[in-house]
Design an enzyme around this catalytic site. Structure first.
Site, PDB file in Angstrom:
ATOM      1  N   GLU A  23       0.825  -1.218   0.000  1.00  0.00           N
ATOM      2  CA  GLU A  23       0.000   0.000   0.000  1.00  0.00           C
ATOM      3  C   GLU A  23       0.861   1.270   0.000  1.00  0.00           C
ATOM      4  OE1 GLU A  23      -2.703  -0.602   3.351  1.00  0.00           O
ATOM      5  OE2 GLU A  23      -4.116  -1.601   2.003  1.00  0.00           O
TER       6      GLU A  23
ATOM      7  N   ASP B  16      -8.575  -8.886   3.953  1.00  0.00           N
ATOM      8  CA  ASP B  16      -8.260  -7.859   4.956  1.00  0.00           C
ATOM      9  C   ASP B  16      -9.255  -7.873   6.119  1.00  0.00           C
ATOM     10  OD1 ASP B  16      -7.046  -5.737   6.138  1.00  0.00           O
ATOM     11  OD2 ASP B  16      -7.596  -4.240   4.643  1.00  0.00           O
TER      12      ASP B  16
ATOM     13  N   GLU C 161     -12.359  -2.285  12.414  1.00  0.00           N
ATOM     14  CA  GLU C 161     -12.371  -1.501  11.176  1.00  0.00           C
ATOM     15  C   GLU C 161     -13.525  -1.896  10.252  1.00  0.00           C
ATOM     16  OE1 GLU C 161      -8.716  -1.862   8.948  1.00  0.00           O
ATOM     17  OE2 GLU C 161      -9.500  -0.743   7.240  1.00  0.00           O
TER      18      GLU C 161
HETATM   19  C1  GCV Z   1      -2.299   0.342   8.622  1.00  0.00           C
HETATM   20  C2  GCV Z   1      -5.939  -1.952   5.590  1.00  0.00           C
HETATM   21  C3  GCV Z   1      -6.328  -0.771   6.427  1.00  0.00           C
HETATM   22  C4  GCV Z   1      -5.165   0.195   6.569  1.00  0.00           C
HETATM   23  C5  GCV Z   1      -3.982  -0.563   7.181  1.00  0.00           C
HETATM   24  C6  GCV Z   1      -3.650  -1.731   6.268  1.00  0.00           C
HETATM   25  C7  GCV Z   1      -2.540  -2.576   6.849  1.00  0.00           C
HETATM   26  O1  GCV Z   1      -5.729  -1.577   4.281  1.00  0.00           O
HETATM   27  O2  GCV Z   1      -7.438  -0.136   5.874  1.00  0.00           O
HETATM   28  O3  GCV Z   1      -5.557   1.251   7.409  1.00  0.00           O
HETATM   29  O4  GCV Z   1      -2.865   0.277   7.341  1.00  0.00           O
HETATM   30  O5  GCV Z   1      -4.782  -2.543   6.116  1.00  0.00           O
HETATM   31  O6  GCV Z   1      -2.865  -3.523   7.536  1.00  0.00           O
HETATM   32  O7  GCV Z   1      -1.379  -2.299   6.617  1.00  0.00           O
END
Ligand code: GCV
Length: 716
Positions: free
Chosen positions: A306, A380, A408
């Site tokens: 990411e 995720d 989340e």
């Molecule tokens: C910390 C998902 C979440 C992100 C998180 C990412 C990860 O994409 O939305 O906020 O980033 O996972 O676990 O690295």
């Protein structure tokens, strides 16, 4: 004057009830059952502490405070260790030779963090001994013993020998240096970087105590989307202060390492792991850290994921990056936790397959002090995902589980969802990698392959809120995670019961229905958000509420439409052999089961298959009707949860009763929002009426699509 008095009394009672919420599961209210109370009191007339380390001092305070509260009388410290009916505690080396001999067999059964709690001596001279090989083991034993009394268990002829099954039991804080928490729904970060190192907030101590009470022994202080500044001397001094505070509670501090730190704070031109200056920079940085924090745990790294920097920026790979850091940490006993949460916009393959495809070829190539941290679920942290196919596919590499405790994708801190039920389902999943019984739990505790290191991480749901976690019941998720980290084979029902008894009441008229409510809550959220294997259909960015229609994001795999693939022919992601063949990443027994639509569990149906709207489910309903009824079932379950809670007023203090009641009200409203928005959207493709029993939506699809939440929490 009179008014002022009333105001003071009112404010005082507010404050007191606030304190109740703050106490978590460590409430030591007097035992109500008279018979039990006199039984306990007759066995514990005093306590004798052996040893004087800071940890033993803490254990002494805990026991004295805990027992005095529970037994309703002041428990004195005895100078005479041989007195009758007292509780003696201390590590092995502090016991007299005769007692050590008596416990010889038990000592052989525990590891360095395990403990023994045993009644010894003749009937006339009975004592309870809590001991361990280390002082931290004694502290764990003390907390366990207090829990037994808190939950009204017998301590007659007690004989408990227990050790954690996983070495590294970790919380991951996604806390930013500016005080915000990524995906945090309980206020801001606990760490006050501005006031550290000189100001040690009582909160840090209470945090460490709560973690020690459930056996958590590590904490990563900062976000995996890391800022290199944490590694500067100015911040390391602050980290050191936290490490010193946590140490007596057996908690080690870890940090996330931003891969590009040598450039950002080291003035180097590159962060290439093959570059001699870069290698040296990390070695020196690690040395500097250990000089301050001799028991520093190591680094957690999110690299080339990411948009985060990583070895691939220099044409190197994950092994090159992880091993470089591991070599710097090895002389000091530190470890690298290298995350496997990777997927690329340049890879057209199914996102669910990408971590496996990228990491499995590295099998056997990581250093001994590297552990690969694998998320729960190849996508995720969804309300339900089948277990990650990497578990079972890398026998030579220790794999760590990463669970998300913060909600989340499960309603933030407004929905009551008891996550240990979800965690248990994953831990019990059979990978078949070494034949039947090769569960995920056996992989992560290292027992299947005899790994030297084993680990588990939970992304924390803790923040500055007075009750720590936003929702009073979210405390159960922190608690339950810790209990499962200690023993991944525990039953979530037992965890729920222990938590309820410690946090609220031992009255069975409360414990039984509320335990059931907690256990049902996980399936409820799956049903009203993503039934039958649907996933990743939440709204963009903040991930709050439904957004199955989202299709305009730059990366295809960020769009919900990528995951549900609804069209007039049906719905679901075909990951079978005829589709993306993600089923091929599992051991053949598991892969075959998922691959065949007739053996694929219905709870995972649309994860693995794209099926027509009139496909017949096992209950005889069409897929469309069955799906709509599942959404309704989820809503109905929340309604039942709310009415169950409504009857509990007499067992719970007013403040917590009302908080939970209001939150269940929000959950009910939002469950209906999910149901209506998703069904209206999917109905465009199915072209079918809602079946009988499903309530009609009160708003239009356009209305739901128009909702915007630019300031939803946790999205920074
Ligand atoms: C910390 C998902 C979440 C992100 C998180 C990412 C990860 O994409 O939305 O906020 O980033 O996972 O676990 O690295």
């Amino acid at each position: 004057m009179y008014f002022l008095l009333i105001l003071t009394v009112f404010m005082f009672s507010l404050n007191v009830s606030g304190q109740q919420d703050y106490k978590l599961w460590l409430r030591y209210d007097k035992i109500e059952n008279k018979e039990l109370l006199s039984g306990y009191s007759s066995k514990i007339k005093g306590i004798a502490a052996l040893g004087n380390s800071k940890t033993i001092q803490l254990a002494t305070e805990e026991l004295q405070q805990g027992l005095s509260g529970l037994l309703g009388m002041k428990i004195e410290i005895q100078q005479n260790q041989n007195a009758q009916s007292i509780l003696v505690f201390g590590s092995k080396s502090s016991l007299d030779e005769a007692t050590q001999q008596k416990l010889k067999k038990e000592f052989e059964q525990i590891n360095n963090e395990g403990y023994i709690i045993k009644t010894i001596g003749s009937k006339e001279n009975e004592q309870i001994v809590i001991t361990a090989k280390t002082d931290v083991g004694v502290l764990y034993g003390v907390f366990y013993f207090l829990r037994l009394i808190q939950t009204n268990k017998s301590i007659t002829n007690i004989n408990i020998v227990d050790s954690p099954k996983i070495n590294i039991r970790m919380l991951n804080h996604w806390d930013n240096l500016n005080g915000t928490v990524e995906r945090g729904y309980a206020g801001s970060s606990l760490w006050n970087w501005q006031k550290l190192p000189d100001f040690i907030d009582q909160r840090y101590i209470d945090y460490a105590r709560a973690n020690a009470s459930i056996g958590i022994n590590g904490t990563v202080l900062n976000n995996v989307n890391a800022n290199a500044i944490i590694l500067t001397p100015q911040y390391l001094e602050k980290v050191e202060a936290l490490a010193n505070t946590f140490r007596p509670y057996g908690i080690k501090v870890y940090l996330t390492a931003r891969f590009s730190a040598p450039i950002e704070i080291g003035k180097l031109k590159t962060a290439d792991p093959y570059d001699a200056d870069v290698i040296n920079w990390w070695k020196e940085k690690v040395k500097e850290i250990y000089k301050r924090i001799p028991d520093f745990g190591g680094f957690l790294v999110k690299a080339n994921s990411e948009g985060q920097p990583g070895p691939q920026n220099y044409g190197r790979n994950h092994v090159d990056g992880a091993n470089m850091l591991a070599d710097a940490l090895a002389p000091f006993g530190g470890i690298v936790m290298w995350r496997a949460f990777v997927y690329s916009e340049h890879d057209v393959d199914d996102r669910a397959k990408q971590a496996y495809s990228e990491f499995v070829p590295y099998e056997g190539k990581f250093r001994d002090n590297v552990i690969v941290q694998v998320k729960n679920g190849a996508i995720d942290f969804q309300p339900r995902e089948p277990f990650h196919p990497m578990f079972g596919a890398m026998p030579k590499t220790p794999l760590m589980m990463e669970f998300q405790i913060t909600q989340e994708y499960l309603g933030f801190s407004s929905h009551l969802v008891f996550l240990p039920k979800l965690f248990q389902e994953v831990l019990e999943s059979d990978t078949y990698c070494k034949g039947k019984g090769s569960t995920v739990a056996k992989i992560i505790d290292g027992s299947l392959e005899n790994h030297k290191i084993s680990g588990i991480a939970g992304v924390a749901n803790i923040g500055s809120d007075l009750n720590w976690t936003g929702h009073p019941f979210a405390q159960a998720n922190w608690y339950g995670y810790g209990r499962l980290a200690w023993n991944p084979y525990l039953d979530s029902g037992l965890i729920a019961e222990d938590w309820l008894r410690s946090t609220f009441s031992n009255d069975k008229n409360f414990v039984e229905p509320i335990k059931q409510m907690m256990l049902n809550s996980r399936e409820a959220v799956v049903n009203y958000m993503t039934p039958l294997g649907l996933h990743h259909i939440m709204d963009t960015g903040h991930h709050y509420g439904p957004g199955p229609w989202v299709s305009n994001l730059s990366r295809p795999e960020w769009n919900p439409v990528y995951y549900h693939k609804a069209d007039k022919n049906g719905i679901g992601f075909d990951r079978s052999k005829s589709g993306s063949n993600a089923t091929g990443q599992y051991a053949s027994e598991v892969g075959k089961m998922f691959d065949d639509v007739t053996t694929c569990p219905e709870k995972e149906l649309l994860w693995f298959h794209h099926l027509p709207w009139d496909y017949k489910l096992s209950n005889g309903q069409t897929l469309w009707n069955g799906m709509a009824l599942k959404y309704q079932e989820g809503v109905d379950e929340v309604k039942t949860m709310a009415s169950t809670w409504d009857k509990m007023g007499k067992y719970v203090d007013e403040q917590r009763f009302n908080e939970v009641k209001m939150l269940l009200g929000i959950q009910y409203k939002e469950a209906r929002w999910w149901r209506d928005a998703c069904l209206l959207y999917f109905q465009q493709f199915s072209g079918k009426e809602l079946p009988q029993g499903v309530e009609k939506p009160t708003q239009t699809l356009e209305y739901f699509q128009s909702l915007k939440f630019p300031f939803a929490p946790g999205n920074n």
